[in-house]
Design a protein around this motif. Structure first.
Motif, PDB file in Angstrom:
ATOM      1  N   TYR A   1       0.908  -1.052   0.030  1.00  0.00           N
ATOM      2  CA  TYR A   1       0.003  -0.161   0.173  1.00  0.00           C
ATOM      3  C   TYR A   1       0.872   1.152  -0.068  1.00  0.00           C
ATOM      4  O   TYR A   1       0.704   2.170  -0.742  1.00  0.00           O
ATOM      5  N   ILE A   2       1.996   1.461   0.931  1.00  0.00           N
ATOM      6  CA  ILE A   2       2.818   2.453   0.909  1.00  0.00           C
ATOM      7  C   ILE A   2       3.673   2.543  -0.440  1.00  0.00           C
ATOM      8  O   ILE A   2       3.625   3.672  -0.957  1.00  0.00           O
ATOM      9  N   GLU A   3       3.971   1.566  -1.061  1.00  0.00           N
ATOM     10  CA  GLU A   3       4.792   1.640  -2.340  1.00  0.00           C
ATOM     11  C   GLU A   3       3.797   2.316  -3.558  1.00  0.00           C
ATOM     12  O   GLU A   3       4.076   3.045  -4.045  1.00  0.00           O
ATOM     13  N   SER A   4       2.604   1.499  -3.598  1.00  0.00           N
ATOM     14  CA  SER A   4       1.931   1.881  -4.721  1.00  0.00           C
ATOM     15  C   SER A   4       1.347   3.250  -4.390  1.00  0.00           C
ATOM     16  O   SER A   4       1.186   4.219  -5.495  1.00  0.00           O
ATOM     17  N   LEU A   5       0.827   3.863  -3.247  1.00  0.00           N
ATOM     18  CA  LEU A   5       0.377   5.202  -2.988  1.00  0.00           C
ATOM     19  C   LEU A   5       1.724   6.262  -3.247  1.00  0.00           C
ATOM     20  O   LEU A   5       1.468   7.355  -3.778  1.00  0.00           O
ATOM     21  N   SER A   6       2.807   5.744  -2.907  1.00  0.00           N
ATOM     22  CA  SER A   6       3.975   6.626  -3.129  1.00  0.00           C
ATOM     23  C   SER A   6       4.297   6.662  -4.568  1.00  0.00           C
ATOM     24  O   SER A   6       4.556   7.921  -5.086  1.00  0.00           O
ATOM     25  N   LEU A   7       4.267   5.942  -5.276  1.00  0.00           N
ATOM     26  CA  LEU A   7       4.398   6.039  -6.766  1.00  0.00           C
ATOM     27  C   LEU A   7       3.374   6.768  -7.454  1.00  0.00           C
ATOM     28  O   LEU A   7       3.727   8.084  -8.025  1.00  0.00           O
ATOM     29  N   LEU A   8       2.144   6.511  -7.078  1.00  0.00           N
ATOM     30  CA  LEU A   8       1.165   7.354  -7.639  1.00  0.00           C
ATOM     31  C   LEU A   8       1.476   8.943  -7.282  1.00  0.00           C
ATOM     32  O   LEU A   8       1.048   9.931  -8.177  1.00  0.00           O
ATOM     33  N   ALA A   9       1.632   9.320  -5.952  1.00  0.00           N
ATOM     34  CA  ALA A   9       1.894  10.519  -5.337  1.00  0.00           C
ATOM     35  C   ALA A   9       3.218  11.105  -6.267  1.00  0.00           C
ATOM     36  O   ALA A   9       3.005  12.255  -6.697  1.00  0.00           O
ATOM     37  N   PHE A  10       4.097  10.355  -6.435  1.00  0.00           N
ATOM     38  CA  PHE A  10       5.365  10.942  -7.079  1.00  0.00           C
ATOM     39  C   PHE A  10       5.296  11.343  -8.535  1.00  0.00           C
ATOM     40  O   PHE A  10       5.718  12.380  -8.924  1.00  0.00           O
ATOM     41  N   PHE A  11       4.580  10.403  -9.240  1.00  0.00           N
ATOM     42  CA  PHE A  11       4.242  10.623 -10.358  1.00  0.00           C
ATOM     43  C   PHE A  11       3.065  12.038 -10.739  1.00  0.00           C
ATOM     44  O   PHE A  11       3.198  12.589 -11.800  1.00  0.00           O
TER      45      PHE A  11
END
Length: 301
Positions: free
Chosen positions: A23-33
């Motif tokens: 969850y942390i990884e996927s949401l972090s990628l979405l926020a980053f992009f």
């Protein structure tokens, strides 16, 4: 896992930690992009504090408060929460991929390709983790191998590129900006000339041509390769008599832009009226934007 004898009160913490981390990884990628290219900025300290808080909350919910939902039941397999979470995480990852390609200009093409593969492999890994009944089953094994491959592509995109091509990463935005500036200048209906100034700009021979836009080249009837490195006097032999050099020199010395009003320039090739807008770039080069206003001036006469 069973037999490791680190946590003896419960054998399936790994499944809970996996879901929390994904969850942390996927949401972090979405926020980053999503934030790439925006003016929103966060300090290093605030980012570290945020992730430290989230990680601490996850660990406490699993090991201390024990409120994190159960993800695996021995003999039954995955819980509904675990399966639904894998699909939600996959959706976040696919949404990240869409945002990445919508903002493709923000990323080097090589990095974009590596990140695309990393995300796709992570999605396949998540889906593989929805099928197993045993923590030691084939589906679980395949999912871990895909995750390893995903980390490899992330390594290629970030670590390897940062070590092998750091200058490319540092100056990519500058190159894009220069390209946009060049395209803009070449579509102008005014002549644009860029000069390097030597010998304090005392005469036309001291303004060395660095670049001309397409309009200027067409007007002069020249090609860029034939004039770069030559002086303004080489292509406009009567430039010192024309009177614009004093304006050029003042702008170069002061950094204050000036307008040189329409005046006739005459040599063996031209007998035209030109007006100039002159300014200095931060690197010290001089820019002259000029217009041929001969038709207008002769109509006035």
């Amino acid at each position: 896992y069973v037999g490791m004898n680190i946590f003896t009160d419960y054998d399936y913490y790994a499944n809970q930690l996996w879901i929390g981390a994904r969850y942390i990884e996927s949401l972090s990628l979405l926020a980053f992009f999503t934030l790439s290219g925006s003016k929103t900025r966060f300090s290093f300290g605030s980012v570290v504090a945020f992730y430290a808080s989230i990680t601490s909350a996850l660990l406490l919910s699993v090991f201390y408060w024990k409120v994190f939902p159960i993800c695996f039941v021995e003999g039954q397999g995955l819980t509904v929460f675990k399966k639904v979470s894998e699909y939600i995480i996959s959706a976040f990852l696919l949404l990240s991929l869409i945002v990445l390609h919508k903002k493709k200009d923000e990323f080097d093409i090589y990095i974009r390709k590596q990140l695309t593969w990393a995300i796709l492999l992570t999605v396949m890994s998540e889906l593989a983790f929805t099928f197993y009944i045993s923590n030691y089953g084939l589906s679980n094994l395949v999912g871990h191998f895909m995750k390893i491959a995903s980390f490899y592509f992330i390594y290629k995109a970030i670590v390897e590129t940062g070590l092998k091509r750091p200058i490319d990463l540092m100056f990519r935005k500058l190159k894009l900006s220069e390209g946009r500036f060049k395209n803009l200048v070449n579509t102008m209906n005014s002549g644009v000339a860029i000069y390097k100034v030597i010998n304090n700009g005392k005469s036309g021979s001291d303004f060395i041509i660095q670049d001309f836009n397409q309009y200027a080249l067409q007007h002069e009837g020249l090609e860029l390769k034939d004039i770069v490195g030559k002086s303004l006097k080489d292509i406009r032999p009567a430039i010192d008599e024309y009177g614009s050099i004093d304006t050029f020199r003042r702008v170069w010395e002061s950094g204050n832009s000036e307008f040189f009003p329409a005046k006739v320039y005459i040599d063996d090739k031209f007998a035209n009226y030109y007006e100039n807008r002159v300014f200095r770039l931060q690197n010290g080069e001089l820019v002259a934007i000029y217009d041929d206003v001969s038709t207008q001036k002769r109509a006035e006469e």
